[in-house]
Design a protein around this motif. Sequence first.
Motif, PDB file in Angstrom:
ATOM      1  N   GLU A   1       0.829  -1.209   0.000  1.00  0.00           N
ATOM      2  CA  GLU A   1       0.000   0.000   0.000  1.00  0.00           C
ATOM      3  C   GLU A   1       0.859   1.253   0.000  1.00  0.00           C
ATOM      4  OE1 GLU A   1      -3.458   0.174   2.282  1.00  0.00           O
ATOM      5  OE2 GLU A   1      -4.015  -1.901   1.875  1.00  0.00           O
ATOM      6  N   ASN A   2       2.144   1.050   0.163  1.00  0.00           N
ATOM      7  CA  ASN A   2       3.081   2.176   0.146  1.00  0.00           C
ATOM      8  C   ASN A   2       4.247   1.776  -0.752  1.00  0.00           C
ATOM      9  OD1 ASN A   2       4.625   4.486   0.901  1.00  0.00           O
ATOM     10  ND2 ASN A   2       5.583   3.315   2.571  1.00  0.00           N
ATOM     11  N   PRO A   3       3.943   1.528  -2.021  1.00  0.00           N
ATOM     12  CA  PRO A   3       4.947   0.943  -2.918  1.00  0.00           C
ATOM     13  C   PRO A   3       6.197   1.798  -3.050  1.00  0.00           C
ATOM     14  CG  PRO A   3       3.001   1.667  -4.143  1.00  0.00           C
ATOM     15  CD  PRO A   3       2.672   1.810  -2.705  1.00  0.00           C
ATOM     16  N   GLY A   4       6.070   3.088  -2.800  1.00  0.00           N
ATOM     17  CA  GLY A   4       7.239   3.954  -2.884  1.00  0.00           C
ATOM     18  C   GLY A   4       8.217   3.754  -1.740  1.00  0.00           C
ATOM     19  N   GLY A   5       7.726   3.279  -0.600  1.00  0.00           N
ATOM     20  CA  GLY A   5       8.586   3.063   0.565  1.00  0.00           C
ATOM     21  C   GLY A   5       9.044   1.620   0.651  1.00  0.00           C
ATOM     22  N   ASN A   6       9.954   1.349   1.563  1.00  0.00           N
ATOM     23  CA  ASN A   6      10.434  -0.030   1.667  1.00  0.00           C
ATOM     24  C   ASN A   6       9.556  -0.904   2.561  1.00  0.00           C
ATOM     25  OD1 ASN A   6      11.181   1.064   4.062  1.00  0.00           O
ATOM     26  ND2 ASN A   6      13.388   0.734   3.802  1.00  0.00           N
ATOM     27  N   ALA A   7       8.482  -0.331   3.082  1.00  0.00           N
ATOM     28  CA  ALA A   7       7.498  -1.113   3.835  1.00  0.00           C
ATOM     29  C   ALA A   7       6.208  -0.297   3.924  1.00  0.00           C
ATOM     30  CB  ALA A   7       8.028  -1.444   5.227  1.00  0.00           C
ATOM     31  N   ASP A   8       5.130  -0.962   4.346  1.00  0.00           N
ATOM     32  CA  ASP A   8       3.852  -0.283   4.531  1.00  0.00           C
ATOM     33  C   ASP A   8       3.715   0.169   5.990  1.00  0.00           C
ATOM     34  OD1 ASP A   8       3.111  -0.722   1.915  1.00  0.00           O
ATOM     35  OD2 ASP A   8       2.003  -2.566   2.351  1.00  0.00           O
ATOM     36  N   PRO A   9       2.862   1.154   6.219  1.00  0.00           N
ATOM     37  CA  PRO A   9       2.619   1.537   7.615  1.00  0.00           C
ATOM     38  C   PRO A   9       1.902   0.420   8.367  1.00  0.00           C
ATOM     39  CG  PRO A   9       1.155   2.748   6.144  1.00  0.00           C
ATOM     40  CD  PRO A   9       2.125   2.018   5.282  1.00  0.00           C
ATOM     41  N   LEU A  10       2.144   0.359   9.662  1.00  0.00           N
ATOM     42  CA  LEU A  10       1.538  -0.691  10.499  1.00  0.00           C
ATOM     43  C   LEU A  10       0.032  -0.798  10.318  1.00  0.00           C
ATOM     44  CD1 LEU A  10       3.197  -0.277  14.036  1.00  0.00           C
ATOM     45  CD2 LEU A  10       3.632  -2.071  12.346  1.00  0.00           C
ATOM     46  N   ILE A  11      -0.602   0.320  10.053  1.00  0.00           N
ATOM     47  CA  ILE A  11      -2.070   0.342  10.042  1.00  0.00           C
ATOM     48  C   ILE A  11      -2.673  -0.523   8.938  1.00  0.00           C
ATOM     49  CG2 ILE A  11      -2.451   2.385   8.570  1.00  0.00           C
ATOM     50  CD1 ILE A  11      -4.572   3.271  10.684  1.00  0.00           C
TER      51      ILE A  11
END
Lengths: 592, 592
Positions: B329-339
Amino acid sequence: MPRYTAPVKDMQFLLHDVLKATETGIPGYAELERDFTAAILDEAGKLAESVLAPLNSVGDTEGCRLENGIVYTPTGFKEAFEQIKDGGWNGLDLPEEYGGQNLPYVIGTAVGEVFVSSNMAFNMYQGLTHGAINAILAAGTEEQKAKWLPKMVSLDWTGTMNLTEPHCGTDLGLIRTKAEPQDDGSYKITGQKIFISAGDHDMSENVIHLVLAKAPGGGEGTKGISLFIVPKFMVDDEGKIGARNAVSVGKIEEKMGIHGNATCVMNYDGATGYLIGELHKGMKAMFVMMNEARLGVGLQGYAQAEAAYQNALDYARDRLQGRAVTGAENPGGNADPLIVHPDIRRMLMDQKSFVEGARAFTFWGAHLIDRGHRLGDKEAEGLISLLTPVIKGFQTDIGFAMTVEAQQVYGGHGYIEEQGMSQFARDARIAMIYEGANGVQALDLVGRKLAAEGGKPAMAFFEMVKSFIKENEGNEALKAPFLEPLKAASKDLQAAMMFFMQQGMKNPNAALAGSSDFMHLFGHVCLGYMWALMAKASSEALAAGSADATFHETKIKTGRYYMARRLPATGMHLARILSGAEPVMALEAEAF
Amino acid sequence: MPRYTAPVKDMQFLLHDVLKATETGIPGYAELERDFTAAILDEAGKLAESVLAPLNSVGDTEGCRLENGIVYTPTGFKEAFEQIKDGGWNGLDLPEEYGGQNLPYVIGTAVGEVFVSSNMAFNMYQGLTHGAINAILAAGTEEQKAKWLPKMVSLDWTGTMNLTEPHCGTDLGLIRTKAEPQDDGSYKITGQKIFISAGDHDMSENVIHLVLAKAPGGGEGTKGISLFIVPKFMVDDEGKIGARNAVSVGKIEEKMGIHGNATCVMNYDGATGYLIGELHKGMKAMFVMMNEARLGVGLQGYAQAEAAYQNALDYARDRLQGRAVTGAENPGGNADPLIVHPDIRRMLMDQKSFVEGARAFTFWGAHLIDRGHRLGDKEAEGLISLLTPVIKGFQTDIGFAMTVEAQQVYGGHGYIEEQGMSQFARDARIAMIYEGANGVQALDLVGRKLAAEGGKPAMAFFEMVKSFIKENEGNEALKAPFLEPLKAASKDLQAAMMFFMQQGMKNPNAALAGSSDFMHLFGHVCLGYMWALMAKASSEALAAGSADATFHETKIKTGRYYMARRLPATGMHLARILSGAEPVMALEAEAF
């Protein structure tokens, strides 16, 4: 100050009446005669009661301090650690080759409980060493084992696990600590690790850090991770301690509890490290350590509840307050003891029935490990792998809740630090978090363990429970109070699993949304099964004319409490699970 | 450091869309227009966010200290207290006659929540004064009111409640503090009181202690107890402060939390006291104070959960860890937020749905008090008397559990004091204990309140829920997600009550053994009812084309979560209750 008494009688009951250790045929179990295990447990109990327990509040009050790069443990810890060393306690269940006694894991577990109950923060120095030893045993070369293990088994050196970094805990694929290969085959380790329990201290000559880091060429995510041995002091080929390695303590964290254990920020500044296990396959080796650690943490959950319960029970017997509604029970005094009041009883029975059930579950789990290690029993291995997240997650959640209930028995006095009840709750709290937060345990259970080996271990579990019920259906003493509730609870568990299977592919969130409830549902079924096993053992003992009828009658009554009052939680968990993902995921993240 | 934002929008929703304040016909409610309440809540919010919340961790870290008999509060508390005084916040819902603003109690409650969420320990100095004022209002003579109240309303003087002694808390019949009548009509008070919140401090000119003591001739037990005003400094007829009275602080307790509040041992050494209310009828006057205090403590339960939730939510949005199982859900980052993770959602939704439900319950309860006070509505008085132990016991038990869940969202960081999540849990823990431990609340509910007025309030409660369900059955949007689960839960509650009635006389322990479960069962039904009321209000707002559709849609989804995932607890509580006293009382006290 709180007291602690090792529950040797209950442990003996589990080892001999329930597990029937000497009859199992597991190598090493034949020598576990009653007298032999009693001698070990009594000795451990003596040490725990007289040395470790009195230091528990000292550790909490003083905490650890960092001065000029050196970590100092609380007053008395060093001397107590010497006694643990001198007694050879750490090597109890470790190979003789490296100085251990090679006793079964189940004995190490029993002794571990006694030490954890009496002083959890203190015991972690030893506990983490134990985990590190197991990782080296599993992944190290013969040279590595010969070099590092003897001193670790003897506790001259202690061990740590270095996984977490400031920006990542669960998601280890994100770690940044680097390992640069050197010409001599070693690596230079650079990076920062946080939350390192027993990261440094003044009780051993050396600290052997097991560190996850990324070496070049490993690729993205967890695939690129390797495991390294990084000693605090360099060790030469003769095993002599040399210069300080480039690893240092950045700070000691201020925590909610376990103040007696130094939770350190560790800085690696080009520290010399030695690859252990295969390059880029560090996660595998780390999981050896993690799995044992998870069982150890599950043990902490009920061991803290045990210590808290013992004190709540004393308080409930001593404190005079109010009158029994059924008539004065202490007519000579101006009030009755708290224990006459049903709601106080409820809290004590909650605690007692949980602790004894969890102890059975943990010992039984330890015996499965022995079956795996010593008999090569694959089914036992599959089963304990399935149940490890349940032991860890369920037992620490409920264990913490039980320390809170024990504190509640004290009323206002429970909130005062001097009484020690707050410490049990504050210390127990960490067990829900470390070695994989309980949500991660639930995820491991539902997302990985349930489907492992095509679901074989899960099926084997149900089969085992079903067979037990069937075999004992004719036993009227067991049927209504134990077998029927167990059957109903087990059905709830199966219904939940069926739901996950149906939803599985098309809606993975449905299983994940119910994962925590499933872990609890599973935990209740396991404890229900344990209580049925114990009730059977106790009725047999009574039928055989046991000299300790009161113990066995109490055992059966305590089990009936669990079945009647605790097991109904399965219905609630099932209802939550069956509501699926929708209620959980309905909100957009922005809408919260 | 944790942040706090006052939930003004949600409060406005409750006051205007759910309670429809201006339409109630309760004297003083007509002026509660949206703009007016918004102005008050915004102002309180500003103070809480910018002044009180930043001092919360200061209070925790520094605590209070006793030096040469003087109690010093943490850095910044004194200045913040001046701002509370200057704003006239304490007098908000107190009589104009003594310097208050005479606003409804429901407004005092809303403002109280904001202050408690931002800094519970700090707010207790004011909160206990408020309770003491109410006791004097209820039991004092006109002269006493004129003498003590104006300075207390303005917070120039603060108040305390002195009940507990070292050997007795719940069982007040055992108190030993003595009151000896003097020729001038005053009394000499001698004895020791413990756990006195806000017992002394450096923020006000005087401290007015309300003290339970035994005067001669009152007989045994609680019948012989009278209530006395014992000022720290003597006050002459002109209201001028004089000599120090013979009351002193023995020590400040070291506690698990609320370090910013001085919990004192108070020593009365022949201190001058003035009888308030009737001689030997002090318990009655004390209960006036206790009842309001219990509502205030029930508020603390969810107010701490609110503060903890806000931070858990921020963390869940910010912290990148792992990937959503349904795709990044956050493909730009190296991980998604916990939520994105369902189990994190579960914890957030548990907290959100509890806090909003409990807020509704508490505001609704406050409005019942206003109905009683301002309209003389006896049915409302009966209802809130019945529900006070539920608000106190249920909301503090679950409120604490929710602070623990909020802490859990942080993983390892939740255990580090610096993050502030531990403090929410440690502070919230006391609310389960003081003003009558939750077991005592359950006893009060089952042993006293259920049978009060021949069971009329309990019947009125069921009637109210039943009518609501009936009136709205045609509403398809409400029926399946809200009305049906509410009906089922309400049936569980009735079944439990029926069981108590059947067992009542012949086996009083059966009701007592189920009392705590009954309190929780009742609490869930109340929150279910609140969620049905809120869902109705939100669907009406949506149907009317509300400009804030997202708010109302979120409200309905949050309510559906509560009904689907939290309400099923009623079945578990009922099953436990129906198992009766036997499993709870089976063991002899010696057999534990």
